[in-house]
Design a protein around this motif. Structure first.
Motif, PDB file in Angstrom:
ATOM      1  N   PHE A 191      -7.095  10.596  64.270  1.00 41.50           N
ATOM      2  CA  PHE A 191      -7.473  11.040  62.920  1.00 41.50           C
ATOM      3  C   PHE A 191      -8.835  11.728  62.962  1.00 41.50           C
ATOM      4  N   PHE A 192      -9.695  11.286  63.886  1.00 38.35           N
ATOM      5  CA  PHE A 192     -11.062  11.797  63.991  1.00 38.35           C
ATOM      6  C   PHE A 192     -11.170  12.827  65.110  1.00 38.35           C
ATOM      7  N   GLY A 193     -12.123  13.742  64.966  1.00 35.88           N
ATOM      8  CA  GLY A 193     -12.349  14.726  66.008  1.00 35.88           C
ATOM      9  C   GLY A 193     -13.674  15.430  65.778  1.00 35.88           C
ATOM     10  N   PRO A 194     -14.276  15.971  66.844  1.00 35.34           N
ATOM     11  CA  PRO A 194     -15.615  16.577  66.731  1.00 35.34           C
ATOM     12  C   PRO A 194     -15.661  17.813  65.834  1.00 35.34           C
ATOM     13  N   ASN A 195     -14.550  18.531  65.706  1.00 33.83           N
ATOM     14  CA  ASN A 195     -14.533  19.729  64.849  1.00 33.83           C
ATOM     15  C   ASN A 195     -13.555  19.574  63.697  1.00 33.83           C
ATOM     16  N   ARG A 196     -13.373  18.356  63.241  1.00 31.67           N
ATOM     17  CA  ARG A 196     -12.370  18.072  62.222  1.00 31.67           C
ATOM     18  C   ARG A 196     -12.920  18.255  60.817  1.00 31.67           C
ATOM     19  N   GLN A 197     -12.066  18.750  59.935  1.00 34.40           N
ATOM     20  CA  GLN A 197     -12.371  18.767  58.507  1.00 34.40           C
ATOM     21  C   GLN A 197     -11.610  17.597  57.890  1.00 34.40           C
ATOM     22  N   TYR A 198     -12.263  16.902  56.968  1.00 38.57           N
ATOM     23  CA  TYR A 198     -11.627  15.778  56.272  1.00 38.57           C
ATOM     24  C   TYR A 198     -11.479  16.141  54.796  1.00 38.57           C
ATOM     25  N   ALA A 199     -10.491  15.534  54.171  1.00 40.05           N
ATOM     26  CA  ALA A 199     -10.297  15.712  52.739  1.00 40.05           C
ATOM     27  C   ALA A 199      -9.945  14.360  52.140  1.00 40.05           C
ATOM     28  N   VAL A 200     -10.351  14.164  50.887  1.00 36.57           N
ATOM     29  CA  VAL A 200     -10.065  12.919  50.179  1.00 36.57           C
ATOM     30  C   VAL A 200      -9.236  13.258  48.944  1.00 36.57           C
ATOM     31  N   ALA A 201      -7.931  12.997  49.036  1.00 33.97           N
ATOM     32  CA  ALA A 201      -7.023  13.231  47.914  1.00 33.97           C
ATOM     33  C   ALA A 201      -7.177  12.061  46.946  1.00 33.97           C
ATOM     34  N   GLY A 202      -7.559  12.379  45.713  1.00 34.05           N
ATOM     35  CA  GLY A 202      -7.807  11.323  44.738  1.00 34.05           C
ATOM     36  C   GLY A 202      -9.269  10.921  44.701  1.00 34.05           C
ATOM     37  N   ALA A 203     -10.143  11.830  45.154  1.00 31.47           N
ATOM     38  CA  ALA A 203     -11.585  11.569  45.075  1.00 31.47           C
ATOM     39  C   ALA A 203     -11.968  11.367  43.615  1.00 31.47           C
ATOM     40  N   SER A 204     -12.977  10.542  43.383  1.00 25.00           N
ATOM     41  CA  SER A 204     -13.331  10.167  42.013  1.00 25.00           C
ATOM     42  C   SER A 204     -14.845  10.142  41.825  1.00 25.00           C
ATOM     43  N   ASN A 205     -15.277  10.415  40.601  1.00 25.64           N
ATOM     44  CA  ASN A 205     -16.683  10.304  40.233  1.00 25.64           C
ATOM     45  C   ASN A 205     -17.050   8.890  39.800  1.00 25.64           C
ATOM     46  N   ASN A 206     -16.067   7.991  39.758  1.00 28.06           N
ATOM     47  CA  ASN A 206     -16.290   6.620  39.308  1.00 28.06           C
ATOM     48  C   ASN A 206     -16.674   5.748  40.513  1.00 28.06           C
ATOM     49  N   ALA A 221     -16.343  16.219  54.272  1.00 23.39           N
ATOM     50  CA  ALA A 221     -15.154  15.789  53.530  1.00 23.39           C
ATOM     51  C   ALA A 221     -15.079  16.552  52.216  1.00 23.39           C
ATOM     52  N   ILE A 222     -13.917  17.123  51.965  1.00 28.89           N
ATOM     53  CA  ILE A 222     -13.691  17.885  50.735  1.00 28.89           C
ATOM     54  C   ILE A 222     -12.977  16.985  49.728  1.00 28.89           C
ATOM     55  N   PRO A 223     -13.596  16.757  48.567  1.00 33.46           N
ATOM     56  CA  PRO A 223     -12.887  15.983  47.543  1.00 33.46           C
ATOM     57  C   PRO A 223     -11.797  16.834  46.886  1.00 33.46           C
ATOM     58  N   ILE A 224     -10.637  16.232  46.688  1.00 30.18           N
ATOM     59  CA  ILE A 224      -9.524  16.911  46.018  1.00 30.18           C
ATOM     60  C   ILE A 224      -9.250  16.164  44.721  1.00 30.18           C
ATOM     61  N   ASN A 225      -9.364  16.896  43.615  1.00 34.98           N
ATOM     62  CA  ASN A 225      -9.115  16.309  42.304  1.00 34.98           C
ATOM     63  C   ASN A 225      -8.971  17.470  41.317  1.00 34.98           C
ATOM     64  N   PRO A 226      -7.823  17.587  40.657  1.00 39.73           N
ATOM     65  CA  PRO A 226      -7.615  18.723  39.749  1.00 39.73           C
ATOM     66  C   PRO A 226      -8.464  18.685  38.475  1.00 39.73           C
ATOM     67  N   ARG A 227      -9.122  17.541  38.193  1.00 33.67           N
ATOM     68  CA  ARG A 227      -9.864  17.422  36.926  1.00 33.67           C
ATOM     69  C   ARG A 227     -11.379  17.405  37.085  1.00 33.67           C
ATOM     70  N   GLU A 228     -11.882  17.433  38.301  1.00 31.62           N
ATOM     71  CA  GLU A 228     -13.333  17.371  38.513  1.00 31.62           C
ATOM     72  C   GLU A 228     -13.831  18.667  39.150  1.00 31.62           C
ATOM     73  N   HIS A 229     -15.134  18.952  38.992  1.00 30.70           N
ATOM     74  CA  HIS A 229     -15.724  20.144  39.610  1.00 30.70           C
ATOM     75  C   HIS A 229     -16.636  19.779  40.767  1.00 30.70           C
ATOM     76  N   GLU A 230     -17.289  18.614  40.660  1.00 28.37           N
ATOM     77  CA  GLU A 230     -18.198  18.167  41.704  1.00 28.37           C
ATOM     78  C   GLU A 230     -18.176  16.644  41.764  1.00 28.37           C
ATOM     79  N   ILE A 231     -18.158  16.113  42.992  1.00 27.79           N
ATOM     80  CA  ILE A 231     -18.223  14.661  43.195  1.00 27.79           C
ATOM     81  C   ILE A 231     -19.209  14.413  44.335  1.00 27.79           C
TER      82      ILE A 231
END
Length: 162
Positions: free
Chosen positions: A10-25, A44-54
């Motif tokens: 799952f991990f790697g030196p040149n890996r991009q991560y994403a968090v589906a369901g990232a939250s501001n709470n 890590a890129i937060p993925i959330n259709p209702r937020e702009h920044e987390i």
């Protein structure tokens, strides 16, 4: 493949991560896990259709945009992802949303080469999710069985020499 080996991959030196369901709470795992990545200096890129920044990170509304950018080796918003070796995703969405996201992923050209790991956090999956991961050919990259990145993530980073 053992869960331990999947966690390492799952991990790697040149890996991009994403968090589906990232939250501001701050009380939600979507916040805690995004924060975990950032505290470990992992992009890590937060993925959330209702937020702009987390947590100071600009949010991407859907996973397809990230996969396409990685596949075409282009940057996305303020994320420098043109040189990453692939994408590993932590899921904190309800199972019905996780299934929809997997179906969405399977519509993106070349997704099999971009996706390096799918971490289904406790509560984000059910049998339908696991069946969908199998159907789209990604089950070999799935971490589940109540594995939590907050518990096992550092072990995975160490085994991947990060």
């Amino acid at each position: 493949m053992s869960m331990k080996l999947k966690i390492k991959q799952f991990f790697g030196p040149n890996r991009q991560y994403a968090v589906a369901g990232a939250s501001n709470n701050p009380s939600k795992f979507g916040y805690k896990i995004l924060n975990w990545y950032l505290q470990h200096d992992l992009s890590a890129i937060p993925i959330n259709p209702r937020e702009h920044e987390i947590l100071g990170q600009s949010v991407i509304s859907n996973i397809s945009e990230i996969i396409k950018a990685i596949d075409s080796k282009t940057n996305l918003n303020d994320y420098n992802i043109s040189k990453v070796d692939g994408l590993s995703i932590s899921f904190l969405t309800p199972p019905s949303i996780t299934v929809q996201t997997l179906k969405e992923i399977s519509q993106v050209e070349n997704y099999q080469n971009v996706i390096k790991g799918l971490w289904f956090q406790p509560g984000s999956y059910d049998q339908e999710v696991l069946d969908e991961a199998e159907k789209i050919g990604e089950f070999g990259k799935v971490i589940y069985q109540d594995e939590c990145i907050l518990v096992r993530g550092e072990e995975g980073m160490i085994s991947a020499n990060l």
